[in-house]
Design an enzyme around this catalytic site. Structure first.
Site, PDB file in Angstrom:
ATOM      1  N   GLU A   1      33.016  59.290 -30.305  1.00 56.09           N
ATOM      2  CA  GLU A   1      31.707  59.848 -30.670  1.00 56.09           C
ATOM      3  C   GLU A   1      31.807  60.436 -32.074  1.00 56.09           C
ATOM      4  O   GLU A   1      32.735  61.195 -32.367  1.00 56.09           O
ATOM      5  CB  GLU A   1      31.309  60.937 -29.671  1.00 56.09           C
ATOM      6  CG  GLU A   1      31.008  60.367 -28.292  1.00 56.09           C
ATOM      7  CD  GLU A   1      30.883  61.456 -27.234  1.00 56.09           C
ATOM      8  OE1 GLU A   1      29.768  61.930 -27.018  1.00 56.09           O
ATOM      9  OE2 GLU A   1      31.912  61.820 -26.632  1.00 56.09           O
TER      10      GLU A   1
ATOM     11  N   SER B   1      36.878  68.676 -28.129  1.00 54.05           N
ATOM     12  CA  SER B   1      36.277  68.056 -26.937  1.00 54.05           C
ATOM     13  C   SER B   1      34.818  68.474 -26.761  1.00 54.05           C
ATOM     14  O   SER B   1      33.969  67.652 -26.415  1.00 54.05           O
ATOM     15  CB  SER B   1      37.033  68.468 -25.678  1.00 54.05           C
ATOM     16  OG  SER B   1      38.340  68.012 -25.708  1.00 54.05           O
TER      17      SER B   1
ATOM     18  N   HIS C   1      34.975  62.542 -31.695  1.00 47.95           N
ATOM     19  CA  HIS C   1      35.509  62.852 -30.362  1.00 47.95           C
ATOM     20  C   HIS C   1      36.084  61.595 -29.718  1.00 47.95           C
ATOM     21  O   HIS C   1      35.342  60.711 -29.288  1.00 47.95           O
ATOM     22  CB  HIS C   1      34.422  63.471 -29.476  1.00 47.95           C
ATOM     23  CG  HIS C   1      34.917  63.749 -28.098  1.00 47.95           C
ATOM     24  ND1 HIS C   1      34.243  63.373 -26.968  1.00 47.95           N
ATOM     25  CD2 HIS C   1      36.057  64.336 -27.660  1.00 47.95           C
ATOM     26  CE1 HIS C   1      34.945  63.728 -25.902  1.00 47.95           C
ATOM     27  NE2 HIS C   1      36.037  64.308 -26.299  1.00 47.95           N
TER      28      HIS C   1
ATOM     29  N   ASN D   1      30.876  64.174 -22.714  1.00 49.52           N
ATOM     30  CA  ASN D   1      31.267  65.276 -21.833  1.00 49.52           C
ATOM     31  C   ASN D   1      30.068  65.940 -21.164  1.00 49.52           C
ATOM     32  O   ASN D   1      30.212  66.543 -20.096  1.00 49.52           O
ATOM     33  CB  ASN D   1      32.122  66.296 -22.590  1.00 49.52           C
ATOM     34  CG  ASN D   1      33.596  65.947 -22.460  1.00 49.52           C
ATOM     35  OD1 ASN D   1      34.031  65.473 -21.412  1.00 49.52           O
ATOM     36  ND2 ASN D   1      34.357  66.141 -23.530  1.00 49.52           N
TER      37      ASN D   1
HETATM   38  N1  LIG Z   1      43.547  65.737 -24.025  1.00 56.35           N
HETATM   39  C1  LIG Z   1      42.377  65.117 -23.981  1.00 56.35           C
HETATM   40  O1  LIG Z   1      42.052  64.392 -23.034  1.00 56.35           O
HETATM   41  C2  LIG Z   1      41.396  65.278 -25.122  1.00 56.35           C
HETATM   42  C3  LIG Z   1      40.369  64.342 -25.270  1.00 56.35           C
HETATM   43  C4  LIG Z   1      39.494  64.460 -26.353  1.00 56.35           C
HETATM   44  C5  LIG Z   1      39.643  65.508 -27.241  1.00 56.35           C
HETATM   45  N2  LIG Z   1      40.649  66.425 -27.066  1.00 56.35           N
HETATM   46  C6  LIG Z   1      40.769  67.514 -28.035  1.00 56.35           C
HETATM   47  O2  LIG Z   1      41.777  67.166 -28.985  1.00 56.35           O
HETATM   48  C7  LIG Z   1      42.412  68.354 -29.453  1.00 56.35           C
HETATM   49  C8  LIG Z   1      43.914  68.244 -29.187  1.00 56.35           C
HETATM   50  O3  LIG Z   1      44.114  68.105 -27.797  1.00 56.35           O
HETATM   51  P1  LIG Z   1      45.486  67.562 -27.186  1.00 56.35           P
HETATM   52  O4  LIG Z   1      45.199  67.200 -25.773  1.00 56.35           O
HETATM   53  O5  LIG Z   1      46.092  66.559 -28.100  1.00 56.35           O
HETATM   54  O6  LIG Z   1      46.357  68.910 -27.221  1.00 56.35           O
HETATM   55  P2  LIG Z   1      47.938  69.059 -27.342  1.00 56.35           P
HETATM   56  O7  LIG Z   1      48.247  70.431 -26.878  1.00 56.35           O
HETATM   57  O8  LIG Z   1      48.641  67.900 -26.714  1.00 56.35           O
HETATM   58  O9  LIG Z   1      48.185  68.973 -28.917  1.00 56.35           O
HETATM   59  C9  LIG Z   1      47.783  69.964 -29.817  1.00 56.35           C
HETATM   60  C10 LIG Z   1      48.822  70.018 -30.917  1.00 56.35           C
HETATM   61  O10 LIG Z   1      48.350  70.887 -31.946  1.00 56.35           O
HETATM   62  C11 LIG Z   1      49.489  71.553 -32.453  1.00 56.35           C
HETATM   63  N3  LIG Z   1      49.041  72.722 -33.213  1.00 56.35           N
HETATM   64  C12 LIG Z   1      48.584  73.895 -32.746  1.00 56.35           C
HETATM   65  N4  LIG Z   1      48.273  74.708 -33.787  1.00 56.35           N
HETATM   66  C13 LIG Z   1      48.531  73.999 -34.926  1.00 56.35           C
HETATM   67  C14 LIG Z   1      48.409  74.282 -36.314  1.00 56.35           C
HETATM   68  N5  LIG Z   1      47.953  75.453 -36.756  1.00 56.35           N
HETATM   69  N6  LIG Z   1      48.767  73.309 -37.204  1.00 56.35           N
HETATM   70  C15 LIG Z   1      49.247  72.134 -36.782  1.00 56.35           C
HETATM   71  N7  LIG Z   1      49.381  71.811 -35.473  1.00 56.35           N
HETATM   72  C16 LIG Z   1      49.032  72.735 -34.562  1.00 56.35           C
HETATM   73  C17 LIG Z   1      50.325  71.859 -31.221  1.00 56.35           C
HETATM   74  O11 LIG Z   1      51.671  72.158 -31.560  1.00 56.35           O
HETATM   75  C18 LIG Z   1      50.185  70.564 -30.436  1.00 56.35           C
HETATM   76  O12 LIG Z   1      51.194  69.628 -30.752  1.00 56.35           O
HETATM   77  C19 LIG Z   1      41.733  69.524 -28.729  1.00 56.35           C
HETATM   78  O13 LIG Z   1      40.702  70.021 -29.530  1.00 56.35           O
HETATM   79  C20 LIG Z   1      41.191  68.851 -27.481  1.00 56.35           C
HETATM   80  O14 LIG Z   1      40.108  69.551 -26.918  1.00 56.35           O
HETATM   81  C21 LIG Z   1      41.545  66.319 -26.042  1.00 56.35           C
END
Ligand SMILES: NC(=O)c1ccc[n+]([C@@H]2O[C@H](COP(=O)([O-])OP(=O)(O)OC[C@H]3O[C@@H](n4cnc5c(N)ncnc54)[C@H](O)[C@@H]3O)[C@@H](O)[C@H]2O)c1
Length: 300
Positions: free
Chosen positions: A145, A112, A133, A184
């Site tokens: 992005e 993010s 992103h 962001n």
């Molecule tokens: N949620 C949002 O609105 C949003 C928007 C844009 C970007 N992001 C970014 O996207 C990324 C994921 O966010 P999310 O909201 O999907 O989180 P989430 O917690 O829903 O999903 C993360 C997943 O990663 C898995 N994980 C953790 N360690 C791991 C590993 N070593 N190998 C494989 N899988 C692993 C977890 O089990 C989980 O299923 C983050 O970097 C977040 O900042 C999130």
């Protein structure tokens, strides 16, 4: 664009949605997650989304969940990481991924706000690494992005922009790898002032949100701030800035008001209170309003 093999690492909120978008665009997608339950349910969640949106449900057949990271990325042309927002975790994961992919496989992080330079700086072949992103939910919000570092090859950026445009997304090139990229930074500049208005007693939290939603928020989807500045005139914009900017919040760190909410356990929906109190019904209603709005916008 030729159909490719895409690997998604992380099957959480973002990862399964990103896999869904690429599968719907005709690519073959492998997906992995270290948490068994999230991997197990990935296809069911994608199927449910496709059904709900009226998209081709057969797209889910192009998604293959795999428990093993090496197997997930081995044949991929493109790997996108969507694991938890944790810099050491992402660094370690990309070092591992690099051991198993081809030299020309493009590597992307969906962080993010963490600079891509920090995530990819330790790689042997940094020229094929970049950031993408996405916004939540990935299958409803168009923007992605695409962030290059000082090492990223222009061809890697161009290919990635084309991949996302072909999948129906709206890619935007971020030319410098700054924290928060473009979206962001803009969003949190607004949030900083929103918190400050409450902190200074100018209005309550609900009023801040009402002012945005009922005024310039109505126009934002079709009129960006710089289009708006040109529309009203840069001279008027300059005059407004001379009066307003000296009074607008500019502190370089988080607001003490926000820090106190967190210290008091007022964490928002998850504790029932943040800036405002939220019953379970109010939370469900707000979530539903957002999704309904995004679905309508998708069909425009
Ligand atoms: N949620 C949002 O609105 C949003 C928007 C844009 C970007 N992001 C970014 O996207 C990324 C994921 O966010 P999310 O909201 O999907 O989180 P989430 O917690 O829903 O999903 C993360 C997943 O990663 C898995 N994980 C953790 N360690 C791991 C590993 N070593 N190998 C494989 N899988 C692993 C977890 O089990 C989980 O299923 C983050 O970097 C977040 O900042 C999130």
């Amino acid at each position: 664009m030729a159909k490719t093999r895409i690997a998604v690492v992380g099957a959480g909120l973002m990862g399964h949605g990103i896999a869904q978008v690429f599968a719907l665009a005709g690519h073959h997608v492998t997906i992995t997650d270290s948490f068994h339950a999230n991997l197990e349910t990935a296809k069911a969640r994608i199927s449910a989304n496709l059904r709900d949106l009226g998209d081709d449900e057969k797209a889910v057949d192009r998604v293959t969940p795999l428990a093993d990271l090496a197997q997930t990325v081995r044949d991929a042309d493109y790997v996108v990481e969507a694991v938890s927002e944790d810099l050491p975790l992402k660094q370690k994961l990309f070092a591992e991924i690099e051991r198993h992919v081809r030299p020309d496989t493009i590597l992307a992080s969906n962080t993010s706000v963490i600079p891509i330079t920090a995530i990819m700086g330790g790689l042997k072949q940094r020229e094929r690494a970049l950031g993408t992103h996405w916004w939540n939910p990935p299958y409803l919000v168009p923007l992605v992005e695409v962030i290059g570092t000082e090492w990223t090859l222009p061809q890697a950026i161009e290919w990635t922009m084309a991949l996302h445009a072909d999948a129906g997304k709206k890619p935007a090139h971020v030319k410098k790898d700054v924290p928060g990229f473009i979206g962001n930074r803009l969003q949190h500049a607004l949030w900083r002032e929103a918190v400050s208005l409450v902190e200074r007693g100018i209005c309550d939290a609900e009023t801040v949100d009402t002012v945005i939603k009922a005024a310039f928020g109505r126009r934002l989807a079709v009129l960006g701030p710089l289009e708006n500045a040109d529309l009203v005139g840069t001279d008027l914009t300059l005059a407004i800035h001379k009066t307003v900017l000296p009074d607008i919040e500019s502190r370089p760190g988080p607001s003490p008001y926000l820090e106190k909410l967190v210290a008091d356990g007022k964490l928002g929906f998850k504790t029932g209170e943040g800036f405002r109190k939220w019953s379970a019904e109010e939370q469900a209603a707000l979530r539903s309003r957002v999704v309904q709005h995004l679905k309508k916008a998708r069909d425009l």
